[in-house]
Design a protein around this motif. Structure first.
Motif, PDB file in Angstrom:
ATOM      1  N   ALA A 171       0.816  -1.208   0.000  1.00 43.06           N
ATOM      2  CA  ALA A 171       0.000   0.000   0.000  1.00 43.06           C
ATOM      3  C   ALA A 171       0.855   1.266   0.000  1.00 43.06           C
ATOM      4  N   ALA A 172       2.120   1.141   0.418  1.00 39.74           N
ATOM      5  CA  ALA A 172       2.939   2.344   0.586  1.00 39.74           C
ATOM      6  C   ALA A 172       3.392   2.908  -0.753  1.00 39.74           C
ATOM      7  N   THR A 173       3.706   4.189  -0.752  1.00 39.59           N
ATOM      8  CA  THR A 173       4.229   4.844  -1.951  1.00 39.59           C
ATOM      9  C   THR A 173       5.669   4.386  -2.173  1.00 39.59           C
ATOM     10  N   LEU A 174       5.899   3.681  -3.271  1.00 42.44           N
ATOM     11  CA  LEU A 174       7.187   3.021  -3.462  1.00 42.44           C
ATOM     12  C   LEU A 174       8.348   4.017  -3.510  1.00 42.44           C
ATOM     13  N   VAL A 175       8.110   5.161  -4.127  1.00 39.53           N
ATOM     14  CA  VAL A 175       9.203   6.139  -4.239  1.00 39.53           C
ATOM     15  C   VAL A 175       9.645   6.590  -2.845  1.00 39.53           C
ATOM     16  N   ALA A 176       8.673   6.866  -1.979  1.00 39.32           N
ATOM     17  CA  ALA A 176       9.014   7.289  -0.612  1.00 39.32           C
ATOM     18  C   ALA A 176       9.727   6.159   0.118  1.00 39.32           C
ATOM     19  N   MET A 177       9.246   4.934  -0.067  1.00 33.63           N
ATOM     20  CA  MET A 177       9.863   3.815   0.626  1.00 33.63           C
ATOM     21  C   MET A 177      11.263   3.540   0.083  1.00 33.63           C
ATOM     22  N   ALA A 178      11.464   3.809  -1.213  1.00 32.86           N
ATOM     23  CA  ALA A 178      12.803   3.642  -1.781  1.00 32.86           C
ATOM     24  C   ALA A 178      13.766   4.591  -1.092  1.00 32.86           C
ATOM     25  N   LEU A 179      13.307   5.815  -0.819  1.00 30.92           N
ATOM     26  CA  LEU A 179      14.173   6.756  -0.102  1.00 30.92           C
ATOM     27  C   LEU A 179      14.476   6.254   1.305  1.00 30.92           C
ATOM     28  N   ALA A 180      13.464   5.644   1.941  1.00 31.72           N
ATOM     29  CA  ALA A 180      13.698   5.082   3.273  1.00 31.72           C
ATOM     30  C   ALA A 180      14.743   3.977   3.191  1.00 31.72           C
ATOM     31  N   TRP A 181      14.657   3.150   2.167  1.00 25.70           N
ATOM     32  CA  TRP A 181      15.661   2.097   1.967  1.00 25.70           C
ATOM     33  C   TRP A 181      17.043   2.712   1.736  1.00 25.70           C
ATOM     34  N   GLN A 182      17.055   3.797   0.979  1.00 22.90           N
ATOM     35  CA  GLN A 182      18.329   4.446   0.697  1.00 22.90           C
ATOM     36  C   GLN A 182      19.002   4.877   2.009  1.00 22.90           C
ATOM     37  N   MET A 183      18.189   5.408   2.917  1.00 21.55           N
ATOM     38  CA  MET A 183      18.743   5.830   4.209  1.00 21.55           C
ATOM     39  C   MET A 183      19.178   4.620   5.037  1.00 21.55           C
ATOM     40  N   LEU A 184      18.371   3.572   4.950  1.00 19.11           N
ATOM     41  CA  LEU A 184      18.670   2.356   5.705  1.00 19.11           C
ATOM     42  C   LEU A 184      19.994   1.741   5.224  1.00 19.11           C
ATOM     43  N   LEU A 185      20.221   1.842   3.888  1.00 14.29           N
ATOM     44  CA  LEU A 185      21.389   1.201   3.288  1.00 14.29           C
ATOM     45  C   LEU A 185      22.551   2.176   3.078  1.00 14.29           C
ATOM     46  N   HIS A 186      22.384   3.391   3.578  1.00 12.74           N
ATOM     47  CA  HIS A 186      23.414   4.421   3.381  1.00 12.74           C
ATOM     48  C   HIS A 186      24.770   3.887   3.871  1.00 12.74           C
ATOM     49  N   PRO A 187      25.829   4.076   3.066  1.00 11.23           N
ATOM     50  CA  PRO A 187      27.105   3.470   3.434  1.00 11.23           C
ATOM     51  C   PRO A 187      27.612   3.919   4.800  1.00 11.23           C
ATOM     52  N   SER A 188      27.405   5.178   5.169  1.00  9.98           N
ATOM     53  CA  SER A 188      27.973   5.607   6.450  1.00  9.98           C
ATOM     54  C   SER A 188      26.912   5.774   7.546  1.00  9.98           C
ATOM     55  N   ILE A 189      25.800   6.403   7.240  1.00  7.90           N
ATOM     56  CA  ILE A 189      24.833   6.670   8.306  1.00  7.90           C
ATOM     57  C   ILE A 189      23.671   5.699   8.305  1.00  7.90           C
ATOM     58  N   GLY A 190      23.695   4.677   7.416  1.00  6.03           N
ATOM     59  CA  GLY A 190      22.575   3.737   7.341  1.00  6.03           C
ATOM     60  C   GLY A 190      22.585   2.747   8.490  1.00  6.03           C
ATOM     61  N   LEU A 191      21.405   2.389   8.948  1.00 13.56           N
ATOM     62  CA  LEU A 191      21.272   1.471  10.077  1.00 13.56           C
ATOM     63  C   LEU A 191      21.931   0.128   9.767  1.00 13.56           C
ATOM     64  N   VAL A 192      21.757  -0.342   8.523  1.00 11.59           N
ATOM     65  CA  VAL A 192      22.267  -1.668   8.168  1.00 11.59           C
ATOM     66  C   VAL A 192      23.780  -1.733   8.305  1.00 11.59           C
ATOM     67  N   ASN A 193      24.459  -0.778   7.675  1.00  8.70           N
ATOM     68  CA  ASN A 193      25.913  -0.831   7.706  1.00  8.70           C
ATOM     69  C   ASN A 193      26.460  -0.495   9.080  1.00  8.70           C
ATOM     70  N   GLN A 194      25.779   0.370   9.813  1.00 11.92           N
ATOM     71  CA  GLN A 194      26.227   0.663  11.165  1.00 11.92           C
ATOM     72  C   GLN A 194      26.177  -0.596  12.020  1.00 11.92           C
ATOM     73  N   THR A 195      25.067  -1.362  11.828  1.00 14.08           N
ATOM     74  CA  THR A 195      24.939  -2.597  12.600  1.00 14.08           C
ATOM     75  C   THR A 195      26.001  -3.602  12.187  1.00 14.08           C
ATOM     76  N   LEU A 196      26.195  -3.759  10.870  1.00 12.97           N
ATOM     77  CA  LEU A 196      27.202  -4.700  10.383  1.00 12.97           C
ATOM     78  C   LEU A 196      28.578  -4.315  10.900  1.00 12.97           C
ATOM     79  N   GLY A 197      28.874  -3.007  10.824  1.00  7.59           N
ATOM     80  CA  GLY A 197      30.146  -2.529  11.314  1.00  7.59           C
ATOM     81  C   GLY A 197      30.308  -2.820  12.794  1.00  7.59           C
ATOM     82  N   GLY A 198      29.260  -2.603  13.556  1.00  7.67           N
ATOM     83  CA  GLY A 198      29.280  -2.856  14.987  1.00  7.67           C
ATOM     84  C   GLY A 198      29.576  -4.320  15.289  1.00  7.67           C
ATOM     85  N   LEU A 199      29.140  -5.197  14.398  1.00 11.79           N
ATOM     86  CA  LEU A 199      29.371  -6.625  14.591  1.00 11.79           C
ATOM     87  C   LEU A 199      30.720  -7.052  14.000  1.00 11.79           C
ATOM     88  N   GLY A 200      31.443  -6.101  13.448  1.00 14.96           N
ATOM     89  CA  GLY A 200      32.737  -6.400  12.869  1.00 14.96           C
ATOM     90  C   GLY A 200      32.653  -7.069  11.513  1.00 14.96           C
TER      91      GLY A 200
END
Lengths: 372, 269, 299
Positions: free
Chosen positions: C119-148
């Motif tokens: 139901a969500a607007t894909l373009v907006a959600m794509a931006l959310a994914w972009q932030m999630l996957l951001h190389p430096s400030i993204g949650l995903v990479n921060q977590t991966l980095g934290g786990l070494g």
């Protein structure tokens, strides 16, 4: 009054009506009676303007309406399924035909309508008329309900109310009682007949139920396979059926039809008293109604097969000596012999119907031919 | 076994909801927290100013209004075109009816992308690019709508429409006073799919308009992201939340109907 | 003179069906014909003339390295999305279906959660994914980095980007497929399970293979085709996140059609891309009709 003149209707190559000509007089209650598939509904739909004849004309009160659509003819129709508008209340269902005919296109628009001079008065007149009709049919308390919340009988009344609310030239009813239970059907039969008398308009009533047709109408049109078999008062149809098929169709108990070969000078071996015009060796069909065939001291000798006891009367199933099955009607208090026992069935010669065995056409009444 | 599968389902749902959560979280984080190296799931304080910025930095309200105008315009025209045609296909007999229905079925085979180039050419020829017309007109002929309504009307008893004819209704009146109100379930299902498709569409607004004043919500946030202000993550996420919320809210309200609609026909707009 | 009734009825039919017919011809069928014709030309938007160049546009699409990238990327994307979007949806649907018997509330809530991306607007959600996957400030990479763990560059790594987009595609379509599977599961008569139990299929897996899977067959086919048609249309995420980059590593058919047609104005070449896309979609939609018909016959 409505007239059909040589109306033929074909569906593709299949003819369903063969040049029907018919006049429904003003103020009459006319039934179109026939077995399913005989073309009676098509005839009604052509009267309504819902269907069009391939040939022939339709006249309504003298004006040729063959080319007019249903909405252009001033006719009212009650459908077998009632065809109530499910999204409208009872009051709105009844009011719709009036509103569609009395308001101009502009006035019908919800918002604009309120602002138009005169529209308010029309609206009030319509709602008064709706209440009047509802009162006549005992629908007063149901006006705000939707059709889904009504019983079958109530839906039927609303459908009648919708037809009644304006003053149509003619009322057309397509098997309107067939979806009701037996008791309600008898009650509505009387109500419809009373309603017809009250409006004084012509009713055309299509049914396959000969009891309904006989009970309600002053004219019955019997249709068989796309043709009119007979037109007449109910009593005519019963007493002087024009064909073997009509005789078989009319009457609460199915008539006995016996094919016989005539002897010398039109004598019939089965009924010695009967004289039939025709050469020796000619074949005719005798029509004997069960109600005219009663157990008696003397008559046709037969063997009893079984008895269906109905209370006031009993249907007697018997076989003639040559094995022909026969139905007769005995009074309820008749004491039957044991099954297989012999009995005699008497018939008055003037009650015997005669038909040509080949064409099925009625031969001059038997009574007139009885030898002195 | 049971608790394990429940746990797996909950974990899966958490992954699915993660982008939503992150979007909302970022939209409420102050800028310094967004760009910090620490992982913080929740903002330390609710930075509502991101939302204020989103509405002032770009004409977000305008984007939303454009979305309403475009989706509303498309839906109204689709219904006005499709419903009478569907009624004629279902309840009237005329020469060419089978051919017309064949066209409708064939039309279902054509994704919008396929028609984009000629429609763009045509609109350019008519000097209509960069107008609301360009955003609405290409979608007014919804074969899906015709098909959906036709199926619905075909299932209605013919006697109902004949009764209306005897009652003096013209065919146009029958369409709008009898058939359409009775097709309400089909109409809501169609509206949900049409509005969802066009509110979310980026392809055509990207092609037909270059004027930010005409941007629909997705086109608008792409402008926002591409503008210099696009580095402003908080407001950008706030705008994304604002754009996504109406449909999500609508879905949560009409959940049953939406999922039933999908399940019964594999509907697509 | 008054028109005959036949003429008036035909006029009514025209009034009812005419506008939609005209719109359909003008907005669907004529454009398809024009695209087909343009695909054999070198026409450019705004140009005054064009040349007939036969199959050259098609040859370019399948031989030119950039054109081929769009084709192969699309195929990779579809090949990744179909199995995962279907497999995960089936697992989730089975789980929720079983859960619904005991905890209908929890099951309904989870179902809504899984459906939300649809139901969500894909373009907006794509931006959310972009932030999630951001190389430096993204949650995903921060977590991966934290786990070494190594923190890949999800959207700028040439080898990775199309799979990242596919993952977002999967995330977006699981909910839709799940709803279809749930409907399929609800349609399986419970007495079949009882019969299977009498026949000795008592374990969950046995029941799945003897009853659920065969009965879901038609639904599964239908879901496969729906997923494929949706996956072939991938555009929004590409346009928002990568614009086909880096170095055409995430170029897809519809994005290539957009770029060639509306950024480079090569209408002829874009038309050829359109026609290839169209042929694939027609084949898939026809398959979908077939499957739909089958699904009806099964009942």
């Amino acid at each position: 009054m409505i007239e059909l003149d040589g109306v033929t209707r074909r569906f593709g190559a299949t003819p369903v009506l063969h040049g029907i000509s018919l006049a429904v007089p003003e103020g009459s209650f006319t039934s179109i009676l026939g077995p399913s598939g005989c073309g009676k509904s098509t005839t009604l739909r052509i009267m309504a303007g819902l269907d069009r004849p391939n040939e022939g004309r339709v006249r309504l009160n003298g004006a040729d309406v063959t080319e007019a659509t249903a909405s252009e003819r001033n006719v009212a129709m009650v459908f077998q399924s009632y065809a109530l508008y499910p999204h409208l209340t009872v009051a709105e269902n009844i009011a719709l035909p009036l509103a569609m005919r009395q308001f101009s296109r502009l006035e019908r628009l919800a918002g604009v309508g309120r602002l138009m001079p005169g529209a308010g008065a029309k609206r009030a007149a319509i709602s008064a008329r709706v209440r009047e009709v509802a009162a006549m049919l005992g629908l007063d308390d149901l006006l705000e309900r939707k059709p889904a919340a009504l019983s079958g009988g109530q839906k039927q009344r609303v459908a009648v109310g919708r037809a009644l609310v304006r003053d149509p030239s003619i009322f057309l009813l397509d098997e309107p009682l067939s979806n009701l239970d037996a008791r309600l059907r008898v009650q509505m039969r009387a109500e419809l007949a009373a309603l017809q008398a009250r409006t004084g308009r012509a009713f055309v009533y299509v049914t396959h139920d000969q009891v309904e047709a006989m009970a309600m109408s002053d004219h019955v049109v019997v249709m068989m396979s796309g043709r009119i078999a007979q037109v007449g008062a109910p009593r005519d149809l019963y007493e002087r059926p024009a064909t073997r098929a009509v005789a078989a169709f009319i009457g609460a108990h199915p008539i006995n039809l016996l094919d016989v070969t005539l002897g010398a000078s039109g004598a019939c071996s089965l009924l010695p008293k009967l004289r039939v015009p025709g050469a020796a060796g000619a074949r005719v069909t005798l029509g004997l109604r069960p109600e005219h065939l009663v157990p008696a001291a003397a008559g046709l000798s037969a063997r009893l097969e079984r008895v269906e006891y109905l209370g006031a009367e009993a249907v007697v199933h018997a076989r003639l000596d040559d094995g022909t099955p026969l139905r007769a009607l005995a009074p309820g208090d008749w004491a039957p012999p044991a099954p297989g026992g012999a009995l005699s069935l008497a018939v008055a010669p003037e009650r015997v119907h005669l038909f040509d065995a080949e064409t099925g056409a009625r031969l001059p009444a038997a009574a007139e031919r009885v030898a002195a | 076994m049971r608790p394990l599968s429940l746990l797996a389902l909950l974990l899966g749902a958490a992954v699915v909801l993660l982008p939503f959560f992150w979007m909302v979280s970022l939209s409420l984080k102050p800028a310094d927290e967004i760009f910090s190296a620490r992982v913080d799931l929740l903002p330390s304080r609710l930075a509502w100013e991101n939302y204020a910025t989103a509405f002032t930095e770009v004409p977000l309200a305008r984007f939303l209004m454009n979305g309403v105008i475009v989706c509303g315009g498309i839906l109204v025209f689709q219904v006005v075109f499709a419903v009478p045609c569907a009624y004629a296909l279902a309840q009237r007999r005329f020469p060419g009816r089978t051919l017309l229905f064949g066209l409708v079925l064939a039309g279902l085979l054509v994704p919008f992308h396929v028609t984009a180039i000629p429609i763009f050419l045509g609109l350019a020829e008519l000097r209509l690019l960069n107008t609301y017309t360009a955003l609405i007109v290409p979608f007014v002929a919804s074969v899906f709508g015709i098909f959906l309504f036709r199926q619905f009307f075909a299932a209605m008893p013919a006697e109902l429409f004949e009764a209306a004819r005897v009652d003096g209704l013209s065919e146009t009146a029958i369409v709008w006073r009898i058939a359409f109100p009775l097709a309400w379930p089909a109409a809501t299902a169609f509206a949900v799919f049409s509005v969802t498709a066009h509110w979310n569409d980026l392809f055509w607004p990207l092609i037909a308009t270059s004027d930010p004043a005409l941007a629909t919500p997705p086109r608008g946030i792409v402008y926002f992201r591409d503008a210099e202000a696009g580095d402003d993550v908080g407001p950008l996420m706030a705008a994304s939340v604002v754009v996504t919320t109406p449909l999500i809210a609508g879905f949560l309200l009409a959940q049953r109907r939406v999922t039933q609609g999908i399940a019964t026909g594999g509907l697509k707009a | 003179m008054r028109l005959s009734r036949t003429a008036r009825e035909r006029a009514t039919d025209l009034w009812l069906a005419g506008p939609a017919t005209l719109a359909m011809i003008g907005l669907i069928f004529a454009p398809v014909a024009i695209v087909a014709v343009l695909s054999f030309t070198d026409y450019q938007f705004g140009a005054l003339t064009f040349r007939w160049i036969g199959w050259e546009n098609y040859a370019t699409l399948f031989t030119d390295p950039i054109g081929r990238k769009a084709v192969t990327n699309t195929l990779i994307y579809v090949a990744v999305v179909i199995p995962f979007a279907m497999g995960l949806a089936l697992v989730v649907a089975l789980g929720l279906h079983n859960l619904a018997a005991r905890f209908p509330r929890i099951s309904a809530t989870l179902r809504a959660a899984y459906f939300l991306p649809v139901a969500a607007t894909l373009v907006a959600m794509a931006l959310a994914w972009q932030m999630l996957l951001h190389p430096s400030i993204g949650l995903v990479n921060q977590t991966l980095g934290g786990l070494g763990l190594p923190a890949p560059d999800w959207l700028s790594d040439r080898g990775l980007v199309i799979y990242t987009l596919a993952a977002i595609g999967i995330w977006q379509s699981v909910g839709y497929n799940m709803v279809l599977f749930l409907a399929g599961l609800a349609a399986i008569p419970p007495d079949l399970y009882e019969a299977a139990e009498v026949d000795g299929a008592t374990k969950g897996w046995e029941r799945f293979w003897t009853v659920t899977w065969p009965m879901l067959g038609p639904t599964t086919l239908f879901v496969a085709v729906i997923t494929a048609t949706q996956a072939f249309r991938v555009f929004e995420t590409v346009a928002t996140l990568t614009r086909g980059g880096p170095a055409f590593a995430s170029d897809t058919l519809v994005y290539a059609l957009y770029r060639e047609g509306f950024e480079y104005f090569k209408a002829g070449y874009a038309s050829a891309i359109t026609m290839v896309f169209f042929v694939v979609m027609v084949a898939l939609t026809l398959a979908q009709f077939r499957v739909l018909e089958r699904r009806v016959h099964y009942r």
